[in-house]
Enzyme design. Structure first.
Site, PDB file in Angstrom:
ATOM      1  N   THR A 316       0.845  -1.190   0.000  1.00 40.72           N
ATOM      2  CA  THR A 316       0.000   0.000   0.000  1.00 40.72           C
ATOM      3  C   THR A 316       0.882   1.241   0.000  1.00 40.72           C
ATOM      4  O   THR A 316       1.921   1.262   0.665  1.00 40.72           O
ATOM      5  CB  THR A 316      -0.958   0.009   1.213  1.00 40.72           C
ATOM      6  OG1 THR A 316      -1.764   1.189   1.166  1.00 40.72           O
ATOM      7  CG2 THR A 316      -0.203  -0.008   2.530  1.00 40.72           C
ATOM      8  N   HIS A 368       2.237 -11.657  14.127  1.00 40.90           N
ATOM      9  CA  HIS A 368       3.294 -12.253  14.948  1.00 40.90           C
ATOM     10  C   HIS A 368       2.987 -13.706  15.320  1.00 40.90           C
ATOM     11  O   HIS A 368       3.859 -14.429  15.814  1.00 40.90           O
ATOM     12  CB  HIS A 368       3.494 -11.420  16.215  1.00 40.90           C
ATOM     13  CG  HIS A 368       4.904 -11.410  16.718  1.00 40.90           C
ATOM     14  ND1 HIS A 368       5.826 -12.395  16.421  1.00 40.90           N
ATOM     15  CD2 HIS A 368       5.578 -10.526  17.504  1.00 40.90           C
ATOM     16  CE1 HIS A 368       6.979 -12.125  17.003  1.00 40.90           C
ATOM     17  NE2 HIS A 368       6.854 -10.991  17.667  1.00 40.90           N
TER      18      HIS A 368
END
Length: 405
Positions: A316, A368
């Protein structure tokens, strides 16, 4: 014959759509294949074409959510097409003007200024100071505002109830509501973390400045932008750190041996994320041409569900809007997204000396749960290395061949 037009299925998982805009009115004559409505699904905005010619009767309102397969309008195929327009009425013939009688002389009115009326000089000063005459007390004859009054006038600081206090309530489109739902889910359902770095854009700017004109002329108007360099750098880094190119599926990890890169673009209906398939196999020209094709479809509202389905990693670019630094939100079910930002000349240390270079901050947000810090940081460093040494790592030391010039 009355034809019932039903909502077609825009995609396998879509059960309902929303009537965004009717492009015709109730009772209009429509031609076969004419676009009669725009419908929003939770993935895209699509046009609804008329299935036959005839007089249309609408059966749903704008903003209505209708199930796939429901009747949204009727078309009377036996109705004749009405005449385009009635002949214009002849313009009325103007009468010859009558001789006007001379007006009787009117005596000039005596000066009689209402309280709060500014003199011409005072009005000019008040306009420049953006002060309403009604807020100034005049000391002239009959309460007239003099030049001195205007000079000494102080703008009002306003009151808590002053000014406009209007509001407008607008229902979000189905697509926008789905985007919001997915963004909230990404924040709530992933262990999202962001790591940052900075890139010296001088090497890429040097290559672009040297070859962009030739590239555009050679490849039919396709420009050599930054996105092809970033996409190439990302696909290289994904091969070095494959966990970033994977996603969670319950208790399992799905790893991909290909790189379908989602490119976030802004369209008239909001954020769209079309996918560049197998970007790891595309040349610079192939990447730029595909991004241009998808961006045009998004801009024109022609993007399809298939164009946005899939994707293993997202890029992006908030820099086009002036963003200096941000933490992009993961595009689920993907596990990583790279945020680009604006390029600003900044002083940096180069071989012990301070130099001015065009610099860009980059950010990698990652899940994560599946990507450790070592992999995430290593991935972003690999992207940085490729962008700061594009001649060797992205162009194989042969820019003319890599750029197909």
């Amino acid at each position: 014959m009355i034809l019932e037009m039903k909502v077609p299925s825009p995609g396998e998982s879509i059960k309902e759509v929303e009537i965004a805009t009717w492009l015709v009115q109730d009772g209009d004559y429509v031609e076969k294949d004419q676009a009669i409505a725009e419908v929003d699904s939770d993935k895209a905005t699509l046009e609804l074409p008329a299935e036959a010619s005839g007089i249309i009767t609408l059966k749903a309102e704008e903003g209505d959510a209708v199930a796939v397969g429901s009747v949204v309008c009727l078309i009377d195929t036996a109705a004749a097409q009405p005449a385009n327009s009635a002949p214009a009425a002849a313009a009325p013939v103007a009468e010859a003007p009558k001789a006007a009688s001379a007006p009787a002389p009117v005596a000039a009115p005596a000066a009689n200024y209402a309280t709060g009326t500014p003199s011409p000089a005072a009005k000019k000063i008040l306009d420049e100071k953006n002060i309403a005459p009604a807020t100034v007390s005049g000391t002239g004859k009959g309460g007239r505002i003099t030049k001195d009054d205007a000079v000494n006038a102080v703008p009002s600081m306003g009151t808590p109830t002053g000014g406009s206090r209007g509001q407008e309530r607008t229902k979000l489109s189905m697509l926008r509501r789905k985007v919001a739902e997915r963004l909230v889910a990404a924040k709530n359902e992933t262990a999202m973390l962001t790591t940052f770095n900075e890139v010296n854009m001088t090497p890429i700017n040097t290559i672009r400045n040297e070859y962009k004109d030739t590239f555009k002329a050679k490849h039919g108007g396709v420009g050599l932008g930054y996105m092809s360099f970033f996409t190439k750098a990302v696909t290289r880094a994904l091969q070095l750190y494959p966990d970033v190119n994977s996603m969670m599926d319950g208790d399992h990890k799905i790893a991909f041996d290909f790189a379908d890169i989602s490119i976030a673009v802004s369209g008239p209906k909001g954020l769209m994320v079309p996918v560049v398939r197998n970007a790891e196999n595309l040349t610079f020209r192939g990447i730029e041409a595909e991004i241009k094709r998808l961006a045009i479809k998004a801009r024109d509202g022609q993007i399809t569900v298939d164009d946005m389905t899939g994707g293993t990693f997202t890029i992006t670019n908030g820099g086009v809007f002036g963003s200096m630094l941000s933490t992009p939100i993961i595009n689920p079910p993907q596990s990583g997204i790279l945020g680009m930002h604006n390029i600003i000349e900044r002083p940096i240390a180069v071989n012990g000396k301070v130099e001015i270079h065009p610099m860009m901050y980059v950010a990698l947000s990652y899940d994560h749960r599946i990507i450790d810090g070592k992999e995430s940081v290593g991935f972003l460093v690999a992207v940085k290395e490729a962008l700061e040494n594009p001649l060797e790592l992205l162009l194989d030391n042969n820019p003319k061949k890599a750029l197909e010039l």
